[in-house]
Motif scaffolding. Structure first.
Motif, mmCIF file in Angstrom:
data_model
loop_
_atom_site.group_PDB
_atom_site.id
_atom_site.type_symbol
_atom_site.label_atom_id
_atom_site.label_comp_id
_atom_site.label_asym_id
_atom_site.label_seq_id
_atom_site.Cartn_x
_atom_site.Cartn_y
_atom_site.Cartn_z
ATOM 1 N N CYS A 14 0.845 -1.195 0.000
ATOM 2 C CA CYS A 14 0.000 0.000 0.000
ATOM 3 C C CYS A 14 0.883 1.249 0.000
ATOM 4 O O CYS A 14 1.830 1.357 0.779
ATOM 5 C CB CYS A 14 -0.878 -0.043 1.246
ATOM 6 N N ASN A 15 0.578 2.170 -0.874
ATOM 7 C CA ASN A 15 1.335 3.415 -1.007
ATOM 8 C C ASN A 15 1.410 4.202 0.297
ATOM 9 O O ASN A 15 2.448 4.749 0.637
ATOM 10 C CB ASN A 15 0.676 4.276 -2.093
ATOM 11 N N TRP A 16 0.328 4.234 1.042
ATOM 12 C CA TRP A 16 0.234 5.127 2.189
ATOM 13 C C TRP A 16 0.851 4.566 3.459
ATOM 14 O O TRP A 16 1.299 5.335 4.309
ATOM 15 C CB TRP A 16 -1.231 5.476 2.444
ATOM 16 N N CYS A 17 0.854 3.269 3.618
ATOM 17 C CA CYS A 17 1.359 2.695 4.869
ATOM 18 C C CYS A 17 2.527 1.742 4.658
ATOM 19 O O CYS A 17 3.643 2.026 5.046
ATOM 20 C CB CYS A 17 0.234 1.994 5.625
ATOM 21 N N SER A 18 2.273 0.616 4.044
ATOM 22 C CA SER A 18 3.284 -0.432 3.965
ATOM 23 C C SER A 18 4.496 -0.033 3.131
ATOM 24 O O SER A 18 5.625 -0.373 3.466
ATOM 25 C CB SER A 18 2.672 -1.714 3.422
ATOM 26 N N TYR A 19 4.269 0.695 2.039
ATOM 27 C CA TYR A 19 5.398 1.147 1.230
ATOM 28 C C TYR A 19 6.242 2.148 2.022
ATOM 29 O O TYR A 19 7.465 2.119 1.983
ATOM 30 C CB TYR A 19 4.913 1.763 -0.086
ATOM 31 N N ALA A 20 5.571 3.012 2.775
ATOM 32 C CA ALA A 20 6.290 3.957 3.634
ATOM 33 C C ALA A 20 7.045 3.220 4.732
ATOM 34 O O ALA A 20 8.162 3.608 5.094
ATOM 35 C CB ALA A 20 5.313 4.965 4.234
ATOM 36 N N ALA A 21 6.477 2.144 5.256
ATOM 37 C CA ALA A 21 7.167 1.328 6.260
ATOM 38 C C ALA A 21 8.409 0.668 5.665
ATOM 39 O O ALA A 21 9.445 0.575 6.329
ATOM 40 C CB ALA A 21 6.222 0.276 6.830
ATOM 41 N N LEU A 24 10.972 3.296 5.514
ATOM 42 C CA LEU A 24 11.493 3.533 6.862
ATOM 43 C C LEU A 24 12.468 2.427 7.267
ATOM 44 O O LEU A 24 13.520 2.704 7.851
ATOM 45 C CB LEU A 24 10.343 3.624 7.859
ATOM 46 N N ALA A 25 12.130 1.186 6.939
ATOM 47 C CA ALA A 25 13.028 0.068 7.251
ATOM 48 C C ALA A 25 14.368 0.261 6.544
ATOM 49 O O ALA A 25 15.436 0.043 7.128
ATOM 50 C CB ALA A 25 12.394 -1.256 6.836
ATOM 51 N N GLY A 26 14.313 0.691 5.288
ATOM 52 C CA GLY A 26 15.547 0.940 4.550
ATOM 53 C C GLY A 26 16.330 2.101 5.138
ATOM 54 O O GLY A 26 17.565 2.024 5.263
ATOM 55 N N PRO A 33 14.600 -9.100 3.219
ATOM 56 C CA PRO A 33 15.106 -10.092 2.266
ATOM 57 C C PRO A 33 15.506 -9.451 0.922
ATOM 58 O O PRO A 33 14.755 -8.654 0.354
ATOM 59 C CB PRO A 33 13.922 -11.045 2.067
ATOM 60 N N ALA A 34 16.668 -9.799 0.451
ATOM 61 C CA ALA A 34 17.180 -9.249 -0.808
ATOM 62 C C ALA A 34 16.353 -9.706 -2.003
ATOM 63 O O ALA A 34 16.335 -9.045 -3.040
ATOM 64 C CB ALA A 34 18.638 -9.649 -0.999
ATOM 65 N N THR A 35 15.664 -10.817 -1.859
ATOM 66 C CA THR A 35 14.874 -11.359 -2.969
ATOM 67 C C THR A 35 13.421 -10.884 -2.958
ATOM 68 O O THR A 35 12.597 -11.406 -3.694
ATOM 69 C CB THR A 35 14.913 -12.898 -2.953
ATOM 70 N N LEU A 36 13.119 -9.880 -2.142
ATOM 71 C CA LEU A 36 11.779 -9.306 -2.094
ATOM 72 C C LEU A 36 11.649 -8.262 -3.196
ATOM 73 O O LEU A 36 12.418 -7.302 -3.242
ATOM 74 C CB LEU A 36 11.511 -8.651 -0.736
ATOM 75 N N GLY A 113 8.459 0.461 10.507
ATOM 76 C CA GLY A 113 9.573 -0.052 9.715
ATOM 77 C C GLY A 113 10.130 -1.350 10.295
ATOM 78 O O GLY A 113 10.450 -2.295 9.561
ATOM 79 N N LYS A 114 10.233 -1.399 11.615
ATOM 80 C CA LYS A 114 10.736 -2.617 12.265
ATOM 81 C C LYS A 114 9.787 -3.789 12.013
ATOM 82 O O LYS A 114 10.228 -4.898 11.724
ATOM 83 C CB LYS A 114 10.916 -2.386 13.766
ATOM 84 N N ARG A 115 8.496 -3.530 12.104
ATOM 85 C CA ARG A 115 7.517 -4.588 11.843
ATOM 86 C C ARG A 115 7.615 -5.063 10.399
ATOM 87 O O ARG A 115 7.516 -6.257 10.124
ATOM 88 C CB ARG A 115 6.100 -4.105 12.159
#
Length: 142
Positions: A14-21, A24-26, A33-36, A113-115
């Motif tokens: 999702c653009n608004w939450c998961s992509y932003a997470a 943040l993780a990056g 995972p490198a293969t994601l 991001g941690k999640r």
């Protein structure tokens, strides 16, 4: 020595939450995972089951759909629609002879991001245990 299997995972985020997470993780240099392979979508409800099946038929070992937490969707009820739509996905996968555990739907907000790192790494470990997508051996796979 045989090469260690590394699962090919496709993530519809999702653009608004998961992509932003994921961003943040990056930024925080958390392990993912490198293969994601990530695909940014406006809402988890915009992911059609045909897109998921296409990912498996093209050789993905696992597919993750991640969106806003229920009640926090920028499109009000989008994630509720996604949850209903993908409840049937497990039966569809079994029809194709795939373990339904190769699919995961998760709620990850922009501040988690941690999640995001934990969910993707745990999913990659799980898919590694399941092994390669059995559809890869089918003659119609490119």
């Amino acid at each position: 020595m045989a090469d260690k299997f590394e699962p090919n995972i496709v993530g519809f985020l999702c653009n608004w939450c998961s992509y932003a997470a994921a961003d943040l993780a990056g930024s925080n240099k958390l392990e993912v995972p490198a293969t994601l392979t990530t695909i940014r979508v406006m809402c988890s409800s915009r992911v059609d089951p045909v897109m998921l099946l296409s990912a498996y038929l093209r050789g993905a070992d696992g597919v993750l759909v991640a969106g806003c937490h229920p009640g926090d969707c920028h499109y009000q009820t989008g994630n509720y629609l996604a949850r209903r739509r993908f409840a049937l996905m497990h039966k569809i996968l079994e029809t194709f002879g795939l373990d339904s555990n190769r699919f995961r739907l998760s709620w990850i907000s922009a501040s988690e991001g941690k999640r995001f790192s934990e969910v993707t790494n745990e999913f990659a470990e799980h898919i590694t245990k399941l092994g390669p997508n059995p559809l890869r051996k089918m003659p119609f796979i490119e």
